[in-house]
Write a protein that holds these residues in place. Structure first.
Motif, mmCIF file in Angstrom:
data_model
loop_
_atom_site.group_PDB
_atom_site.id
_atom_site.type_symbol
_atom_site.label_atom_id
_atom_site.label_comp_id
_atom_site.label_asym_id
_atom_site.label_seq_id
_atom_site.Cartn_x
_atom_site.Cartn_y
_atom_site.Cartn_z
ATOM 1 N N LEU A 1 0.926 -1.350 -0.067
ATOM 2 C CA LEU A 1 0.113 -0.132 -0.018
ATOM 3 C C LEU A 1 0.875 1.262 0.084
ATOM 4 O O LEU A 1 0.694 2.144 -0.543
ATOM 5 C CB LEU A 1 -0.905 0.121 1.161
ATOM 6 C CG LEU A 1 -1.764 -1.315 1.426
ATOM 7 C CD1 LEU A 1 -2.668 -1.214 2.480
ATOM 8 C CD2 LEU A 1 -2.707 -1.186 0.056
ATOM 9 N N VAL A 2 2.164 1.290 0.804
ATOM 10 C CA VAL A 2 2.931 2.448 0.790
ATOM 11 C C VAL A 2 3.503 2.504 -0.609
ATOM 12 O O VAL A 2 3.613 3.694 -0.977
ATOM 13 C CB VAL A 2 4.144 2.173 2.068
ATOM 14 C CG1 VAL A 2 5.033 3.112 1.623
ATOM 15 C CG2 VAL A 2 3.592 2.392 3.324
ATOM 16 N N GLY A 3 3.918 1.478 -1.302
ATOM 17 C CA GLY A 3 4.463 1.763 -2.369
ATOM 18 C C GLY A 3 3.506 2.225 -3.590
ATOM 19 O O GLY A 3 3.973 2.909 -4.487
ATOM 20 N N LEU A 4 2.157 1.863 -3.601
ATOM 21 C CA LEU A 4 1.175 2.195 -4.380
ATOM 22 C C LEU A 4 0.972 3.710 -4.258
ATOM 23 O O LEU A 4 0.772 4.473 -5.097
ATOM 24 C CB LEU A 4 -0.126 1.536 -4.302
ATOM 25 C CG LEU A 4 -0.245 0.183 -4.699
ATOM 26 C CD1 LEU A 4 -1.487 -0.588 -4.640
ATOM 27 C CD2 LEU A 4 0.224 0.014 -6.452
ATOM 28 N N LEU B 1 -3.143 4.122 -9.388
ATOM 29 C CA LEU B 1 -4.869 4.324 -9.109
ATOM 30 C C LEU B 1 -5.606 3.132 -9.294
ATOM 31 O O LEU B 1 -6.265 2.686 -8.521
ATOM 32 C CB LEU B 1 -5.246 5.447 -9.827
ATOM 33 C CG LEU B 1 -5.040 6.738 -9.016
ATOM 34 C CD1 LEU B 1 -5.450 7.906 -10.086
ATOM 35 C CD2 LEU B 1 -5.615 7.136 -7.590
ATOM 36 N N VAL B 2 -5.074 2.488 -10.626
ATOM 37 C CA VAL B 2 -5.912 1.394 -10.881
ATOM 38 C C VAL B 2 -5.803 0.137 -9.895
ATOM 39 O O VAL B 2 -6.904 -0.535 -9.508
ATOM 40 C CB VAL B 2 -5.375 0.857 -12.299
ATOM 41 C CG1 VAL B 2 -6.124 -0.590 -12.600
ATOM 42 C CG2 VAL B 2 -5.795 1.882 -13.429
ATOM 43 N N LEU B 3 -4.799 0.064 -9.605
ATOM 44 C CA LEU B 3 -4.286 -1.271 -8.789
ATOM 45 C C LEU B 3 -5.142 -0.618 -7.443
ATOM 46 O O LEU B 3 -5.418 -1.631 -6.578
ATOM 47 C CB LEU B 3 -2.826 -1.337 -8.490
ATOM 48 C CG LEU B 3 -2.508 -2.647 -7.591
ATOM 49 C CD1 LEU B 3 -3.328 -3.773 -7.962
ATOM 50 C CD2 LEU B 3 -0.919 -3.033 -7.623
ATOM 51 N N LEU B 4 -4.906 0.636 -6.695
ATOM 52 C CA LEU B 4 -5.516 0.907 -5.299
ATOM 53 C C LEU B 4 -6.975 0.868 -5.452
ATOM 54 O O LEU B 4 -7.473 0.144 -4.425
ATOM 55 C CB LEU B 4 -5.045 2.306 -5.325
ATOM 56 C CG LEU B 4 -3.984 2.860 -4.430
ATOM 57 C CD1 LEU B 4 -3.968 4.388 -4.273
ATOM 58 C CD2 LEU B 4 -3.858 2.399 -3.079
ATOM 59 N N SER C 1 -11.225 -3.154 -2.964
ATOM 60 C CA SER C 1 -12.421 -4.098 -2.835
ATOM 61 C C SER C 1 -12.293 -4.922 -1.578
ATOM 62 O O SER C 1 -13.340 -5.604 -1.401
ATOM 63 C CB SER C 1 -12.572 -5.064 -4.179
ATOM 64 O OG SER C 1 -11.195 -5.659 -4.251
ATOM 65 N N ARG C 2 -11.176 -5.099 -0.959
ATOM 66 C CA ARG C 2 -11.088 -6.022 0.177
ATOM 67 C C ARG C 2 -11.218 -5.104 1.278
ATOM 68 O O ARG C 2 -10.655 -3.895 1.338
ATOM 69 C CB ARG C 2 -9.836 -6.411 0.079
ATOM 70 C CG ARG C 2 -9.439 -7.334 -1.021
ATOM 71 C CD ARG C 2 -8.150 -8.044 -1.141
ATOM 72 N NE ARG C 2 -7.733 -8.761 -0.189
ATOM 73 C CZ ARG C 2 -8.039 -10.072 -0.203
ATOM 74 N NH1 ARG C 2 -8.378 -10.616 -1.117
ATOM 75 N NH2 ARG C 2 -7.795 -11.118 0.969
ATOM 76 N N GLU C 3 -12.076 -5.297 2.249
ATOM 77 C CA GLU C 3 -12.583 -4.480 3.356
ATOM 78 C C GLU C 3 -11.563 -4.220 4.046
ATOM 79 O O GLU C 3 -11.142 -3.285 4.988
ATOM 80 C CB GLU C 3 -13.646 -4.992 4.033
ATOM 81 C CG GLU C 3 -14.856 -5.057 3.375
ATOM 82 C CD GLU C 3 -16.245 -5.412 3.954
ATOM 83 O OE1 GLU C 3 -15.900 -5.660 5.229
ATOM 84 O OE2 GLU C 3 -17.188 -5.783 3.358
#
Length: 413
Positions: free
Chosen positions: A240-243, A260-263, A268-270
């Motif tokens: 997440l930090v890398g994104l 942004l696409v991968l974020l 979608s995962r809570e």
């Protein structure tokens, strides 16, 4: 002459189809003015203009009796085969086809030589061989098929492991992301040691390497969903930090879009959403909004809408400076989806502080924007939500000032 004779033995249609994917520029005289594609059976009209036979016949079948290029009325609708032009087209394409075939043969041989080299070398020699192979695959799509046909994936992926240097890992990832990976092979890449290396390299590699890592992770996530496998690595704080770092790079729109696409996917995962809020994703995305193109803007707003479903997400939104006027500006600006996401974000903030939100939103011009939505061709659900929001603002804000800010006419009043 030998090349021309060799060319005559080739079928023109086949040659043109083989060269369709190439970037070579076809001489304009070979191109049909109707389809803007190379002609295979050129015919000439009485006006002197030449077209592909099938295209001009279709033009006539639509009831036209004019020359498509000059728009002159035709005094004769007969079609004269242009044998000279057809010969020139065949000769030109045949020479290009022959040259391309020789080039591809050399490229395929080089690719196979590099694969053989990789089985024998280590250290910097391995890095150089992988880099050369990656560049070959980047520039020439046909060589990718050669690599796959020779079952090279197990060899290439074997270089990804707990002791792999980042130099080797970056080149391997750059190769894999451009290949058509099988479902079984994708599952082997989801091994913890390989995924861990993938995330580490994403945080420390060059910008292109970061994007390659993000794209490969996206491919693996899609596979995990399709096969109902678990993709725990998506919850990794390091990922997440890398994104977020990737998204922060305003100078490179492609990297922003990739991140942004991968974020958007991981949201979608809570279990990931709370981590993103904790890492400061909300203020970072809000800060980026004015700099994003339309495609990125829509994705960023959707991520913010998803994060606004969390109490901590709504609080983070409310605390962003100028959040309300900045989001109000996005209503009816880009697309219906953007308007929907922006309205959901405003609604989430409104729930936290109704009076404060209503005041700032109306002053920012919310009322006329909502009226535009209500009067537009947007979907009924969005129009209904806009009407409800307008009503809520009127309850929390002076009706007179609401109407004044809305700039309604005397008739509407």
């Amino acid at each position: 002459m030998a090349g021309a004779k060799e060319g005559k033995a080739l079928d023109l249609k086949t040659v043109i189809c083989e060269l369709e994917s190439s970037t070579m520029e076809v001489p304009s005289v070979f191109v049909c003015p109707i389809s803007l594609e190379a002609m295979q059976d050129p015919v000439t009209l009485c006006t002197g203009q030449t077209y592909e036979r099938s295209n001009i016949l279709k033009w006539f079948s639509l009831g036209h009796n004019t020359c498509p290029t000059t728009m002159q009325d035709l005094w004769d609708r007969s079609l004269t085969p242009n044998a000279t032009l057809r010969h020139l087209i065949l000769t030109w394409f045949s020479h290009k086809y022959s040259a391309l075939t020789k080039t591809l043969h050399h490229l395929h041989a080089t690719a196979l030589h590099l694969l053989d080299t990789l089985t024998k070398v280590k250290g910097q020699n391995r890095v150089r061989a992988l880099k050369h192979l990656r560049q070959l695959l980047d520039c020439h799509v046909s060589t990718r098929k050669t690599v796959l046909e020779h079952n090279a994936l197990p060899l290439i992926s074997s270089f990804l492991g707990p002791f792999t240097s980042h130099a080797v890992g970056s080149e391997v990832i750059g190769i894999l992301v451009n290949l058509d990976l099988s479902s079984d092979f994708k599952k082997t890449l989801m091994q913890p040691s390989k995924v861990s290396l993938l995330v580490d390299i994403m945080n420390e590699g060059t910008l292109q390497t970061k994007m390659n890592c993000a794209n490969l992770i996206q491919i693996l996530f899609i596979e995990a969903n399709a096969s109902e496998s678990h993709a725990e690595f998506l919850s990794s704080l390091s990922l997440l930090v890398g994104l977020l770092r990737l998204v922060r790079d305003k100078k490179h729109p492609t990297s922003v879009l990739t991140g942004l696409v991968l974020l958007n996917i991981v949201c979608s995962r809570e279990s990931v959403r709370t981590s993103l809020v904790t890492l400061g994703a909300v203020p970072q995305l809000i800060h980026l909004l004015p700099t994003l193109n339309n495609e990125c803007l829509e994705i960023a707003l959707h991520i913010l809408e998803v994060l606004s479903t969390l109490p901590e997400g709504r609080l983070a939104l409310k605390e962003c400076p100028n959040i309300i006027p900045n989001v109000v500006k996005l209503l009816m600006r880009v697309s219906e989806s953007c308007t929907q996401f922006a309205l959901s974000i405003l609604w989430a903030i409104y729930k936290l502080a109704p009076q404060e939100c209503a005041s700032k939103a109306v002053e920012a011009g919310l009322a006329p924007k909502l009226l535009l939505v209500i009067q537009s061709g947007c979907n009924p659900v969005l129009k209904q939500k806009s009407a409800e929001f307008l009503k809520m603002c009127s309850l929390d804000y002076s009706t007179g000032i609401l109407i004044s800010n809305c700039m309604l006419t005397a008739t509407i009043q």
